[in-house]
Write an enzyme that holds these catalytic residues in place. Structure first.
Site, PDB file in Angstrom:
ATOM      1  N   SER A   1     -16.290 -13.724   8.461  1.00 47.88           N
ATOM      2  CA  SER A   1     -17.485 -14.253   9.222  1.00 47.88           C
ATOM      3  C   SER A   1     -17.358 -15.091   9.037  1.00 47.88           C
ATOM      4  O   SER A   1     -16.788 -16.208   8.679  1.00 47.88           O
ATOM      5  CB  SER A   1     -18.493 -13.761   8.105  1.00 47.88           C
ATOM      6  OG  SER A   1     -17.514 -13.997   6.077  1.00 47.88           O
TER       7      SER A   1
ATOM      8  N   GLU B   1     -10.295  -2.432  -7.788  1.00 48.22           N
ATOM      9  CA  GLU B   1     -11.726  -2.170  -8.464  1.00 48.22           C
ATOM     10  C   GLU B   1     -11.628  -0.781  -8.301  1.00 48.22           C
ATOM     11  O   GLU B   1     -12.184  -0.606  -9.464  1.00 48.22           O
ATOM     12  CB  GLU B   1     -13.164  -2.513  -8.163  1.00 48.22           C
ATOM     13  CG  GLU B   1     -13.271  -2.934  -6.680  1.00 48.22           C
ATOM     14  CD  GLU B   1     -14.793  -2.961  -6.311  1.00 48.22           C
ATOM     15  OE1 GLU B   1     -15.009  -4.270  -6.471  1.00 48.22           O
ATOM     16  OE2 GLU B   1     -15.967  -2.728  -5.948  1.00 48.22           O
TER      17      GLU B   1
ATOM     18  N   HIS C   1     -14.977 -20.557  -1.755  1.00 47.06           N
ATOM     19  CA  HIS C   1     -15.975 -20.126  -3.060  1.00 47.06           C
ATOM     20  C   HIS C   1     -16.760 -21.965  -3.474  1.00 47.06           C
ATOM     21  O   HIS C   1     -18.027 -22.103  -4.218  1.00 47.06           O
ATOM     22  CB  HIS C   1     -15.611 -19.752  -4.117  1.00 47.06           C
ATOM     23  CG  HIS C   1     -15.325 -18.628  -3.682  1.00 47.06           C
ATOM     24  ND1 HIS C   1     -14.028 -18.132  -3.481  1.00 47.06           N
ATOM     25  CD2 HIS C   1     -15.581 -16.543  -3.632  1.00 47.06           C
ATOM     26  CE1 HIS C   1     -13.826 -17.268  -3.244  1.00 47.06           C
ATOM     27  NE2 HIS C   1     -14.825 -16.075  -3.597  1.00 47.06           N
TER      28      HIS C   1
HETATM   29  N1  GLN Z   1     -14.371  -9.985   6.979  1.00 45.92           N
HETATM   30  C1  GLN Z   1     -15.181  -9.981   5.714  1.00 45.92           C
HETATM   31  C2  GLN Z   1     -15.799 -11.167   5.904  1.00 45.92           C
HETATM   32  O1  GLN Z   1     -14.958 -12.392   6.217  1.00 45.92           O
HETATM   33  C3  GLN Z   1     -14.468  -9.800   4.378  1.00 45.92           C
HETATM   34  C4  GLN Z   1     -15.124  -9.833   3.710  1.00 45.92           C
HETATM   35  C5  GLN Z   1     -14.735  -9.800   1.944  1.00 45.92           C
HETATM   36  O2  GLN Z   1     -13.488 -10.093   1.763  1.00 45.92           O
HETATM   37  N2  GLN Z   1     -15.242  -9.676   1.127  1.00 45.92           N
HETATM   38  O3  GLN Z   1     -17.201 -11.924   5.683  1.00 45.92           O
END
Ligand code: GLN
Ligand code: ZN
Length: 765
Positions: free
Chosen positions: A443, A615, A704
């Protein structure tokens, strides 16, 4: 009578009022009095709902402005030193802003500091704040919120029970950093504070206190089992009656321990573990109350009240009034109120029960067992029976073609044609990538403009064609930027996706979506998990047009992007009429067709994201292998339709692989991208020790954080990786998707990342 109660009720409110109030307070748009009033209003409403439904006790103590575990942390004064402002020391009370600072690093008042760690509560998608523990820690009663809430409920005239995380589970959920530190060593210091809390509650006239001890459904070291006995022997002197609540699974080897604790009652989960009821009944001392958790607190399906009545009749006969009835666990984990849903059709709605409906179910079942059922209860049972009969027979559940296809799946469908060493040659020929190829996780920034366009599209303001044209522009923009940056493998950027599960679920048959089915995930954050109602199929390709368009714009290889079957399962409410693994295999086959179509459309690499694989691990280690076997199988079912030359990637964003590295390798993805930047590549040790055979992209920058990572820093991290993994098998990428970031930070960060890769190539050429 049979007493009816709940272990806890959702606090966010049917309209997410808590989220709105808390976020307004954080932004400075609502003052403290306003926030407190919003909390009082929600508590009053939720207690009233419990009373209106006919519960015999309302539950006090399940409310929290952020997290119920954090509430206990504040209650026992376990505030890390970096948060202890003078004001709190003076008044002796942990201020609400201190709790917010612990949770988020900042609050309207007080000095910002690094937030506490957050992690999933047992096997739920609810995140709690991890208590920070250290050698010699002292505790003290440091908050009066709980007592104020008790007074509030009493003033409203409610008969009540107080719920609180128990001392052992609170310690179990905590963490200490010092090597050799044993958190159990703090029990002696902690117990007097719990005793003081119980005494204060007794002084307020509280009769029953529920202490949540779900740690009892996990594998406990002997010292912890002994500590349970010690702790509850100490607390038995308290002037209140104690109900020890266990949930999320079977007591198993802790059954005798739990049943024998010197307390007045025990709650068990008979939804996840129906088989334990008999053993518990056989071992329960004659003085003890047994609260049976018979209504599913983790899923959204309507209860079969008639069948449950029959199943529990003998428990009622053996226990008489000592039988209590409740949902299996707190209702925190299900959406608030089905009546708020207007878009779900009537038939489907008749199969479901959210928290408010589960109150009614609990009360009716308790009345049936206590021989107090009235006409309304009998009508409710009849309606449930009729709805569930209809559900079982419904063509919405079963598509014979799906079962037939699953039955035909053989070993050939679970493996690629050739092993990685053979595939890699075909892939190198097809992709022609440099050493240390650069890529991203999928993304790119979900800008306010993208989200506005999606909102406009959903509301009908922006037509489908116009919306799709907008998304194509976004894709073209993302491709241009990636080419300018010099990335080696490109992605289309996922502009068209709202959420990685919702996006696919909306295009698969068998999934349904709610409008208001919010469940708290952490703090003010809520998620709206889709519901898997029937057999899953893919009516049409889901991502192919976007990926093909993206590939048409560039001569660089484009990576297609899919959410994997385990994650699609894990982040949904799953049907309860067939094993989870069967549902997962159905999803896997649907996604398999997408892989095949992407490949046929000329997409040379396909990433199958599985951020939820870990998880999904069961709470008991003895059950891990069984889960991992089918989880791996499902991933392979999805991936192995790909020809040798098509490169399969997977992505996981966590850092604990030691336990599951064999399963990760068994996925047989050609490339795995993982989170490593925060652990300074340490987690690569697991891959090295295991001699992980395929390619790895150890995330080199922490997405992050808004900070732009420096070239030298990333080079140094990759050098560490190169000490462990042969350089021909290393990729250079961020540690997760970039959708939460802005382009202003993403572009310089990726530019540095590309520069780092060039430097690495110079060094290792
Ligand atoms: N392909 C997703 C992104 O890049 C992976 C998201 C994730 O790891 N939760 O947003
Ligand atoms: Zn990720």
């Amino acid at each position: 009578m049979t007493l009816a109660h709940v272990l806890g009720y959702p606090r966010i409110g049917a309209g997410r009022e808590l989220k709105r109030a808390v976020e307004a307070y954080w932004r400075g748009e609502l003052d403290r009095d306003g926030l407190e009033a919003a909390g009082r209003e929600l508590r009053a409403r939720h207690w009233q709902a419990q009373r209106d439904a006919g519960l015999d006790l309302v539950t006090v103590g399940d409310f929290a402005f952020y997290d119920q575990v954090l509430n206990v942390t504040a209650l026992v004064g376990a505030v890390p030193a970096r948060f202890a402002a003078e004001a709190e020391v003076a008044s002796g009370e942990v201020d609400l802003d201190t709790q917010f600072r612990m949770a988020r690093g900042r609050a309207p008042s007080g000095t910002p500091a690094a937030a506490c760690e957050m992690t999933k509560y047992f096997d739920t998608n609810y995140h709690y704040l991890v208590p920070e523990l250290h050698e010699g820690q002292r505790f003290r009663l440091a908050s009066s919120r709980l007592f104020d809430e008790v007074a509030e409920a009493r003033a409203a005239g409610h008969p009540l029970k107080v719920a609180l995380t128990g001392p052992l589970t609170w310690l179990w959920l905590g963490k200490g950093r010092e090597p050799g530190f044993d958190r159990l060593s703090l029990l002696e210091a902690l117990l007097p504070v719990y005793a003081e809390i119980l005494a204060r509650l007794a002084a307020l006239g509280v009769e029953w206190v529920q202490l949540d001890e779900p740690a009892l459904v996990q594998d406990l070291p002997v010292a912890w089992r002994n500590a349970f006995e010690l702790a509850y022997n100490r607390l038995r002197a308290s002037p209140v009656k104690l109900l020890v609540a266990t949930y999320f699974g079977a007591l198993g080897d802790n059954l005798r321990l739990a049943v024998g604790l010197p307390v007045d009652g025990l709650h068990i989960d008979t939804v996840r573990a129906p088989e334990q009821l008999t053993a518990v009944l056989d071992n329960l001392p004659g003085y003890k109350v047994l609260s049976v958790g018979a209504i599913d607190g983790r899923n959204v399906w309507r209860a079969d009240l008639g069948a449950l009545h029959e199943r529990l009749a003998h428990a009622r006969m053996r226990l008489g009034e000592r039988l209590w009835l409740a949902p299996s666990c707190s209702l925190l984990h299900v959406p608030v109120d089905l009546d708020a849903e207007r878009e779900i059709d009537e038939e489907l709605a008749s199969w479901l029960a959210f928290a408010r409906q589960k109150l009614d179910e609990t009360v009716t079942l308790a009345r049936l067992l206590g021989n107090r059922a009235g006409a309304e209860d009998r009508a409710r049972v009849a309606a449930a029976t009729a709805a569930l009969d209809a559900r079982r027979a419904s063509p919405r559940l079963h598509r014979p073609a799906v079962a037939e296809r699953l039955a035909r799946v053989g070993d050939a469908e679970r493996s690629r044609d050739n092993p990685y060493p053979v595939r890699v040659r075909a892939q190198r020929r097809a992709l022609d990538l440099p050493l240390f190829p650069t890529a991203t996780i999928g993304s790119f920034p979900q800008t306010p403009e993208i989200r506005a366009a999606r909102r406009a599209h959903r509301s009908g303001e922006l037509g489908r064609e116009a919306y799709e044209a907008r998304m194509r522009d976004e894709i073209a923009d993302a491709v241009r930027r990636q080419e300018a940056l010099g990335l080696d493998m490109l992605v289309h950027g996922e502009a068209e996706r709202n959420d990685m599960v919702e996006y696919f679920g909306e295009q698969l048959d068998g999934y349904v979506f709610t409008r208001h089915g919010w469940v708290q995930s952490y703090g003010s954050r809520c998620v709206k998990p889709p519901i898997i109602v029937g057999d899953v199929t893919r009516p049409a390709p889901m991502t192919v047009a976007w990926s093909r368009y993206a590939q048409s714009l560039t001569s660089c290889p484009m990576k297609g992007m899919l959410t994997g079957p385990v994650t699609m399962l894990q982040w949904s409410f799953v049907r309860d009429d067939q094993p989870r693994e069967v549902t997962c295999r159905q999803i896997a086959l649907a996604l398999r067709d997408e892989v095949a179509d992407l490949e046929a459309a000329g997409i040379p690499a396909i990433q199958i994201d599985e951020p939820a694989l870990r998880e999904g691990l069961p709470l008991r280690q003895g059950e891990w292998q069984g889960y991992l076997d089918w989880a791996v199988e499902c991933f392979r079912l999805t991936a192995s339709v790909a020809r040798d030359a098509t490169q399969i990637h997977t992505h996981m964003c966590y850092s604990e692989f030691n336990d599951i590295i064999a399963a990760i390798a068994a996925l047989d993805a050609d490339v795995i991208t993982i989170e490593t930047s925060r652990s300074h590549m340490e987690l690569l040790d697991a891959f090295q020790d295991f001699a992980y055979p395929n390619e790895i992209g150890p995330g080199v920058y922490d997405i992050h954080s808004p900070n732009v990572p420096e070239v030298a820093w990333m080079v140094q991290l990759m050098e560490k990786a190169a000490e462990r993994i042969p350089v021909e098998r290393l990729w250079v990428n961020p540690d997760c998707g970039l959708k939460t970031r802005g382009w202003a930070e993403v572009e310089p960060a990726l530019a540095n990342m590309v520069e780092a890769a060039r430097e690495l190539r110079r060094r290792h050429a």
